[in-house]
Design a protein around this motif. Structure first.
Motif, PDB file in Angstrom:
ATOM      1  N   THR A   1     -17.639  71.203   9.693  1.00 22.16           N
ATOM      2  CA  THR A   1     -18.017  69.927  10.267  1.00 22.16           C
ATOM      3  C   THR A   1     -18.524  70.152  11.687  1.00 22.16           C
ATOM      4  OG1 THR A   1     -16.278  68.846   8.999  1.00 22.16           O
ATOM      5  CG2 THR A   1     -17.209  67.624  10.844  1.00 22.16           C
ATOM      6  N   LYS A   2     -19.680  69.615  11.973  1.00 21.00           N
ATOM      7  CA  LYS A   2     -20.266  69.757  13.300  1.00 21.00           C
ATOM      8  C   LYS A   2     -19.756  68.627  14.194  1.00 21.00           C
ATOM      9  CE  LYS A   2     -24.692  70.386  15.573  1.00 21.00           C
ATOM     10  NZ  LYS A   2     -24.405  71.514  16.391  1.00 21.00           N
ATOM     11  N   ILE A   3     -19.436  68.970  15.407  1.00 20.42           N
ATOM     12  CA  ILE A   3     -18.985  67.992  16.386  1.00 20.42           C
ATOM     13  C   ILE A   3     -20.163  67.689  17.300  1.00 20.42           C
ATOM     14  CG2 ILE A   3     -17.408  67.543  18.287  1.00 20.42           C
ATOM     15  CD1 ILE A   3     -15.414  69.404  16.930  1.00 20.42           C
ATOM     16  N   GLY A   4     -20.560  66.435  17.332  1.00 25.87           N
ATOM     17  CA  GLY A   4     -21.707  66.024  18.135  1.00 25.87           C
ATOM     18  C   GLY A   4     -21.352  65.841  19.600  1.00 25.87           C
ATOM     19  N   GLU A   5     -22.374  65.515  20.380  1.00 22.41           N
ATOM     20  CA  GLU A   5     -22.207  65.351  21.821  1.00 22.41           C
ATOM     21  C   GLU A   5     -21.228  64.224  22.164  1.00 22.41           C
ATOM     22  OE1 GLU A   5     -25.123  64.358  25.547  1.00 22.41           O
ATOM     23  OE2 GLU A   5     -25.932  65.621  23.939  1.00 22.41           O
ATOM     24  N   ALA A   6     -21.308  63.098  21.463  1.00 21.14           N
ATOM     25  CA  ALA A   6     -20.408  61.969  21.735  1.00 21.14           C
ATOM     26  C   ALA A   6     -18.959  62.331  21.408  1.00 21.14           C
ATOM     27  CB  ALA A   6     -20.841  60.742  20.931  1.00 21.14           C
ATOM     28  N   GLU A   7     -18.752  63.031  20.270  1.00 26.13           N
ATOM     29  CA  GLU A   7     -17.395  63.438  19.890  1.00 26.13           C
ATOM     30  C   GLU A   7     -16.846  64.474  20.863  1.00 26.13           C
ATOM     31  OE1 GLU A   7     -19.973  63.494  17.710  1.00 26.13           O
ATOM     32  OE2 GLU A   7     -19.438  62.045  16.159  1.00 26.13           O
ATOM     33  N   THR A   8     -17.711  65.390  21.329  1.00 21.23           N
ATOM     34  CA  THR A   8     -17.280  66.402  22.310  1.00 21.23           C
ATOM     35  C   THR A   8     -16.837  65.729  23.598  1.00 21.23           C
ATOM     36  OG1 THR A   8     -18.731  68.086  21.365  1.00 21.23           O
ATOM     37  CG2 THR A   8     -18.010  68.425  23.630  1.00 21.23           C
ATOM     38  N   LYS A   9     -17.604  64.739  24.057  1.00 23.06           N
ATOM     39  CA  LYS A   9     -17.221  64.023  25.285  1.00 23.06           C
ATOM     40  C   LYS A   9     -15.894  63.303  25.094  1.00 23.06           C
ATOM     41  CE  LYS A   9     -18.759  60.745  28.782  1.00 23.06           C
ATOM     42  NZ  LYS A   9     -17.601  61.059  29.536  1.00 23.06           N
ATOM     43  N   LYS A  10     -15.716  62.690  23.935  1.00 22.24           N
ATOM     44  CA  LYS A  10     -14.456  61.984  23.656  1.00 22.24           C
ATOM     45  C   LYS A  10     -13.280  62.965  23.627  1.00 22.24           C
ATOM     46  CE  LYS A  10     -12.499  58.555  20.543  1.00 22.24           C
ATOM     47  NZ  LYS A  10     -12.718  57.736  19.340  1.00 22.24           N
ATOM     48  N   LEU A  11     -13.446  64.128  22.979  1.00 17.48           N
ATOM     49  CA  LEU A  11     -12.390  65.144  22.974  1.00 17.48           C
ATOM     50  C   LEU A  11     -12.068  65.597  24.393  1.00 17.48           C
ATOM     51  CD1 LEU A  11     -13.296  67.453  19.970  1.00 17.48           C
ATOM     52  CD2 LEU A  11     -11.113  66.316  20.333  1.00 17.48           C
ATOM     53  N   HIS A  12     -13.112  65.811  25.191  1.00 19.85           N
ATOM     54  CA  HIS A  12     -12.909  66.230  26.580  1.00 19.85           C
ATOM     55  C   HIS A  12     -12.117  65.175  27.347  1.00 19.85           C
ATOM     56  CE1 HIS A  12     -13.887  66.488  30.870  1.00 19.85           C
ATOM     57  NE2 HIS A  12     -13.887  67.797  30.663  1.00 19.85           N
ATOM     58  N   ASP A  13     -12.569  63.921  27.278  1.00 17.74           N
ATOM     59  CA  ASP A  13     -11.983  62.851  28.082  1.00 17.74           C
ATOM     60  C   ASP A  13     -10.604  62.414  27.600  1.00 17.74           C
ATOM     61  OD1 ASP A  13     -14.342  63.001  29.479  1.00 17.74           O
ATOM     62  OD2 ASP A  13     -15.172  61.132  28.686  1.00 17.74           O
ATOM     63  N   LYS A  14     -10.335  62.488  26.299  1.00 18.88           N
ATOM     64  CA  LYS A  14      -9.067  61.979  25.746  1.00 18.88           C
ATOM     65  C   LYS A  14      -8.032  63.072  25.483  1.00 18.88           C
ATOM     66  CE  LYS A  14     -10.552  57.703  25.275  1.00 18.88           C
ATOM     67  NZ  LYS A  14      -9.998  56.569  25.940  1.00 18.88           N
ATOM     68  N   ALA A  15      -8.454  64.316  25.317  1.00 16.08           N
ATOM     69  CA  ALA A  15      -7.501  65.379  24.953  1.00 16.08           C
ATOM     70  C   ALA A  15      -7.560  66.561  25.917  1.00 16.08           C
ATOM     71  CB  ALA A  15      -7.753  65.852  23.524  1.00 16.08           C
ATOM     72  N   PHE A  16      -8.727  67.155  26.059  1.00 14.07           N
ATOM     73  CA  PHE A  16      -8.835  68.377  26.848  1.00 14.07           C
ATOM     74  C   PHE A  16      -8.428  68.170  28.298  1.00 14.07           C
ATOM     75  CE2 PHE A  16     -11.322  71.316  29.509  1.00 14.07           C
ATOM     76  CZ  PHE A  16     -10.807  72.517  29.045  1.00 14.07           C
ATOM     77  N   ILE A  17      -8.855  67.075  28.894  1.00 11.31           N
ATOM     78  CA  ILE A  17      -8.563  66.823  30.309  1.00 11.31           C
ATOM     79  C   ILE A  17      -7.061  66.821  30.580  1.00 11.31           C
ATOM     80  CG2 ILE A  17      -8.500  64.299  30.329  1.00 11.31           C
ATOM     81  CD1 ILE A  17     -10.522  66.379  32.780  1.00 11.31           C
ATOM     82  N   ASN A  18      -6.261  66.438  29.579  1.00 16.46           N
ATOM     83  CA  ASN A  18      -4.807  66.439  29.724  1.00 16.46           C
ATOM     84  C   ASN A  18      -4.242  67.854  29.880  1.00 16.46           C
ATOM     85  OD1 ASN A  18      -2.228  65.018  29.725  1.00 16.46           O
ATOM     86  ND2 ASN A  18      -1.909  66.029  27.757  1.00 16.46           N
ATOM     87  N   LEU A  19      -4.979  68.844  29.403  1.00 20.62           N
ATOM     88  CA  LEU A  19      -4.490  70.224  29.502  1.00 20.62           C
ATOM     89  C   LEU A  19      -4.422  70.729  30.936  1.00 20.62           C
ATOM     90  CD1 LEU A  19      -6.202  71.904  26.421  1.00 20.62           C
ATOM     91  CD2 LEU A  19      -3.920  70.892  26.601  1.00 20.62           C
ATOM     92  N   THR A  20      -5.037  70.007  31.873  1.00 24.84           N
ATOM     93  CA  THR A  20      -4.910  70.411  33.283  1.00 24.84           C
ATOM     94  C   THR A  20      -3.442  70.400  33.703  1.00 24.84           C
ATOM     95  OG1 THR A  20      -5.226  68.144  34.088  1.00 24.84           O
ATOM     96  CG2 THR A  20      -7.187  69.542  33.936  1.00 24.84           C
ATOM     97  N   HIS A  21      -2.638  69.512  33.127  1.00 20.07           N
ATOM     98  CA  HIS A  21      -1.210  69.431  33.458  1.00 20.07           C
ATOM     99  C   HIS A  21      -0.442  70.668  32.997  1.00 20.07           C
ATOM    100  CE1 HIS A  21      -1.897  65.309  34.602  1.00 20.07           C
ATOM    101  NE2 HIS A  21      -2.374  65.042  33.389  1.00 20.07           N
ATOM    102  N   TYR A  22      -1.029  71.420  32.080  1.00 19.85           N
ATOM    103  CA  TYR A  22      -0.389  72.611  31.517  1.00 19.85           C
ATOM    104  C   TYR A  22      -1.184  73.874  31.859  1.00 19.85           C
ATOM    105  CZ  TYR A  22       1.694  68.799  28.967  1.00 19.85           C
ATOM    106  OH  TYR A  22       2.322  67.618  28.646  1.00 19.85           O
ATOM    107  N   HIS A  23      -2.110  73.728  32.822  1.00 18.10           N
ATOM    108  CA  HIS A  23      -2.953  74.847  33.254  1.00 18.10           C
ATOM    109  C   HIS A  23      -3.704  75.452  32.075  1.00 18.10           C
ATOM    110  CE1 HIS A  23      -0.707  74.194  36.878  1.00 18.10           C
ATOM    111  NE2 HIS A  23       0.402  74.469  36.245  1.00 18.10           N
ATOM    112  N   TYR A  24      -4.078  74.586  31.129  1.00 17.32           N
ATOM    113  CA  TYR A  24      -4.847  74.977  29.935  1.00 17.32           C
ATOM    114  C   TYR A  24      -4.107  76.014  29.094  1.00 17.32           C
ATOM    115  CZ  TYR A  24      -8.315  72.669  32.776  1.00 17.32           C
ATOM    116  OH  TYR A  24      -8.970  71.747  33.550  1.00 17.32           O
ATOM    117  N   TYR A  25      -2.788  76.081  29.238  1.00 15.65           N
ATOM    118  CA  TYR A  25      -1.946  77.064  28.546  1.00 15.65           C
ATOM    119  C   TYR A  25      -2.340  78.493  28.906  1.00 15.65           C
ATOM    120  CZ  TYR A  25      -0.419  73.077  25.772  1.00 15.65           C
ATOM    121  OH  TYR A  25       0.077  71.862  25.373  1.00 15.65           O
ATOM    122  N   ILE A  26      -2.961  78.643  30.072  1.00 11.49           N
ATOM    123  CA  ILE A  26      -3.361  79.963  30.555  1.00 11.49           C
ATOM    124  C   ILE A  26      -2.381  80.398  31.630  1.00 11.49           C
ATOM    125  CG2 ILE A  26      -5.157  81.265  31.756  1.00 11.49           C
ATOM    126  CD1 ILE A  26      -7.180  79.244  30.635  1.00 11.49           C
TER     127      ILE A  26
END
Length: 147
Positions: A1-26
């Motif tokens: 399944t291909k993830i389009g630009e709108a879905e990528t932005k939504k993943l970034h804004d709703k999920a990925f951005i939260n990983l800053t609190h965990y230092h991206y698990y890095i």
């Protein structure tokens, strides 16, 4: 399944951005000092089989002679790891058979101002164990400036 630009932005804004609190698990050591990344750039997302794969860049605060990095979720909420490839065939076609898997090339290093990029390699670290979720492999990445 291909993830389009709108879905990528939504993943970034709703999920990925939260990983800053965990230092991206890095978990990073720069020349022996802890560095906790607070921001990432160049975020992309794609489906790889049943896995959702994030790709992003973390910029170091300064050049380092030695970088040590591991990626894992200490609470085992998220299963993280590099892209894997099967290196031995399965013994039989059944649900319970397994093969041996190793990471695909997943390291890249760069340098600025004409400097040579560091040499990077990885090894398996001590596994993390959860009574509920089982054993998780940890890969340790080491990069060092060429001498």
């Amino acid at each position: 399944t291909k993830i389009g630009e709108a879905e990528t932005k939504k993943l970034h804004d709703k999920a990925f951005i939260n990983l800053t609190h965990y230092h991206y698990y890095i978990n990073l050591l720069l020349d022996g000092q802890v560095f906790e990344p607070k921001e990432a750039s160049e975020f992309t997302a794609r489906m790889h089989g049943r896995n959702l794969e994030y790709r992003f860049t973390v910029t170091l605060p300064h050049p380092a002679k030695k970088l040590e990095l591991s990626i894992y979720d200490p609470e085992f909420y998220v299963d993280l790891g590099p892209p894997m490839q099967q290196v031995t065939p399965e013994k039989a076609a059944s649900v319970m058979t397994t093969g041996i898997y190793e990471p695909k090339d997943f390291l890249s290093a760069g340098a600025t101002d004409g400097a040579a990029p560091p040499e990077c390699g990885y090894k398996k670290g001590d596994p993390h164990v959860s009574a509920v979720w089982g054993v998780f492999t940890v890969f340790l990445i080491n990069c060092a400036v060429k001498q």
